[in-house]
Design an enzyme around this catalytic site. Sequence first.
Site, mmCIF file in Angstrom:
data_model
loop_
_atom_site.group_PDB
_atom_site.id
_atom_site.type_symbol
_atom_site.label_atom_id
_atom_site.label_comp_id
_atom_site.label_asym_id
_atom_site.label_seq_id
_atom_site.Cartn_x
_atom_site.Cartn_y
_atom_site.Cartn_z
ATOM 1 N N TYR A 21 0.807 -1.226 0.000
ATOM 2 C CA TYR A 21 0.000 0.000 0.000
ATOM 3 C C TYR A 21 0.842 1.279 0.000
ATOM 4 O O TYR A 21 0.324 2.352 0.288
ATOM 5 C CB TYR A 21 -0.932 0.028 1.202
ATOM 6 C CG TYR A 21 -0.273 -0.305 2.535
ATOM 7 C CD1 TYR A 21 0.871 0.363 2.966
ATOM 8 C CD2 TYR A 21 -0.801 -1.288 3.355
ATOM 9 C CE1 TYR A 21 1.464 0.074 4.171
ATOM 10 C CE2 TYR A 21 -0.219 -1.604 4.578
ATOM 11 C CZ TYR A 21 0.917 -0.911 4.979
ATOM 12 O OH TYR A 21 1.510 -1.206 6.182
ATOM 13 N N GLY A 67 10.184 6.606 1.200
ATOM 14 C CA GLY A 67 11.134 5.513 1.243
ATOM 15 C C GLY A 67 11.491 5.059 2.664
ATOM 16 O O GLY A 67 10.762 5.236 3.600
ATOM 17 N N ARG A 134 2.933 -5.667 4.891
ATOM 18 C CA ARG A 134 4.264 -5.082 5.056
ATOM 19 C C ARG A 134 5.302 -6.175 4.755
ATOM 20 O O ARG A 134 5.760 -6.886 5.657
ATOM 21 C CB ARG A 134 4.448 -4.530 6.471
ATOM 22 C CG ARG A 134 3.444 -3.444 6.833
ATOM 23 C CD ARG A 134 3.857 -2.711 8.087
ATOM 24 N NE ARG A 134 5.180 -2.122 7.928
ATOM 25 C CZ ARG A 134 5.447 -1.019 7.226
ATOM 26 N NH1 ARG A 134 4.469 -0.368 6.622
ATOM 27 N NH2 ARG A 134 6.678 -0.577 7.131
ATOM 28 N N LEU A 195 -4.398 4.959 1.587
ATOM 29 C CA LEU A 195 -4.862 5.762 0.466
ATOM 30 C C LEU A 195 -4.673 5.034 -0.861
ATOM 31 O O LEU A 195 -3.635 4.405 -1.095
ATOM 32 C CB LEU A 195 -4.099 7.090 0.419
ATOM 33 C CG LEU A 195 -4.242 8.001 1.634
ATOM 34 C CD1 LEU A 195 -3.318 9.202 1.487
ATOM 35 C CD2 LEU A 195 -5.684 8.453 1.802
ATOM 36 N N ASP A 276 3.998 15.871 1.938
ATOM 37 C CA ASP A 276 4.492 14.530 1.648
ATOM 38 C C ASP A 276 3.632 13.815 0.609
ATOM 39 O O ASP A 276 4.131 13.029 -0.201
ATOM 40 C CB ASP A 276 4.488 13.724 2.955
ATOM 41 C CG ASP A 276 5.273 12.435 2.854
ATOM 42 O OD1 ASP A 276 6.115 12.318 1.949
ATOM 43 O OD2 ASP A 276 5.055 11.539 3.690
ATOM 44 N N CYS A 318 -20.706 20.872 4.710
ATOM 45 C CA CYS A 318 -19.930 20.934 5.946
ATOM 46 C C CYS A 318 -20.277 22.192 6.750
ATOM 47 O O CYS A 318 -20.356 22.150 7.982
ATOM 48 C CB CYS A 318 -18.441 20.906 5.647
ATOM 49 S SG CYS A 318 -17.864 19.352 4.902
ATOM 50 N N CYS A 332 -7.427 15.935 6.504
ATOM 51 C CA CYS A 332 -6.442 16.079 5.436
ATOM 52 C C CYS A 332 -7.085 16.090 4.053
ATOM 53 O O CYS A 332 -7.930 15.258 3.736
ATOM 54 C CB CYS A 332 -5.454 14.920 5.540
ATOM 55 S SG CYS A 332 -4.271 14.843 4.182
#
Length: 364
Positions: A21, A67, A134, A195, A276, A318, A332
């Site tokens: 992911y 990374g 992972r 995501l 990021d 909202c 976010c």
Amino acid sequence: MPPLSIMIKPASSLCNMRCEYCFYHNVTELREVASFGIMQDSTTDNLIEKALKFANGESVAFAFQGGEPLMAGLPYFKHFVDKVKSANTLNSKIYFSTQTNGTLLTDEWCEFFHYNNFLVGLSLDGNFEHNKFRVDANHENTFYKIVAAADKLKKHKVEFNILTVLTGYCADHIDEIYKYFRSKGFRYLQFIPCLRPFGDTTESELYMTPQQYADFLIKGFNYYVKDYVRGQYTSIRWFDNIVHQFLGNPTEQCGMCGHCMHQFVAEGNGNIYPCDFYCTDEWLLGNINDEKENFDTLAHCEKAIEFLRESLAVPDKCKQCKFYPVCRAGGCKRTRADRDYCESYKKFFSSCLPLFRAFINEKK
């Protein structure tokens, strides 16, 4: 948050793992150059000197990510810390942190982190089964290597937290995951939604549905409150911030205030980006090695202003929602771009708002 926060990619997108992911792998595929390699000392020095000059004596947070940042090697990190010490003539308060998959951690690394007061984020999704996404380059589960890394960090008294990527699978198993973390003595946790790549609408066990996210939030918050009331508080970053916000205090987590904040991400070649999640050619602000560039010019360039301005837009639904003061349009903007979790938050607040009284009473 410290006045200046810089995320550094010392090994660019290089990584010794192949997590199914990885969002940064997907981000770099959108760039003309996916990896800029290991950051050179000259770039490191320019970055530090310009950061400390911009801070002008105020605090600076240097956060290393990838990374896998440890692929830059221990000599890189030693040079970075030594350069900060020699260049910090105005005595700025310095914060160091790094996020790591843990598989490269050795006693020497841990001794370095302890001596230099690094906060370490260790990526782990739960027990062996929960950690199945992972994997290393051979597609083998890295669970036992990560647990061994946690033991090393404890042995050397390095402060660390656990970061879990919240997949649909993990959301369905929050009971087991939370109990496992508590059994290991992990008291500082983060859960970040998994995501999908930009524009992808794939549905799989990697990605939460709104109902799965609602269930996670409700179950997780109940555990969080029960442990707090029992005097066995476990920090869960999103819940910490939502409680602070409910009590009228500022949040420290980017995105939870309802809009993006000034942040700089430095790639291996010195390229600077505003976030990021958006280290793409489209959102390149400049390069720290450019003599004309500094953190003031980068913060006020047209693209940086546009990036922040975009995040200020609040949907009409909202503005009319009774939960908006604590939800702030769902956090976010990258998460909002992936999926609308509006119903998840509504179900969470409808179910859990009475539990917030535990913190109101404590405040009094």
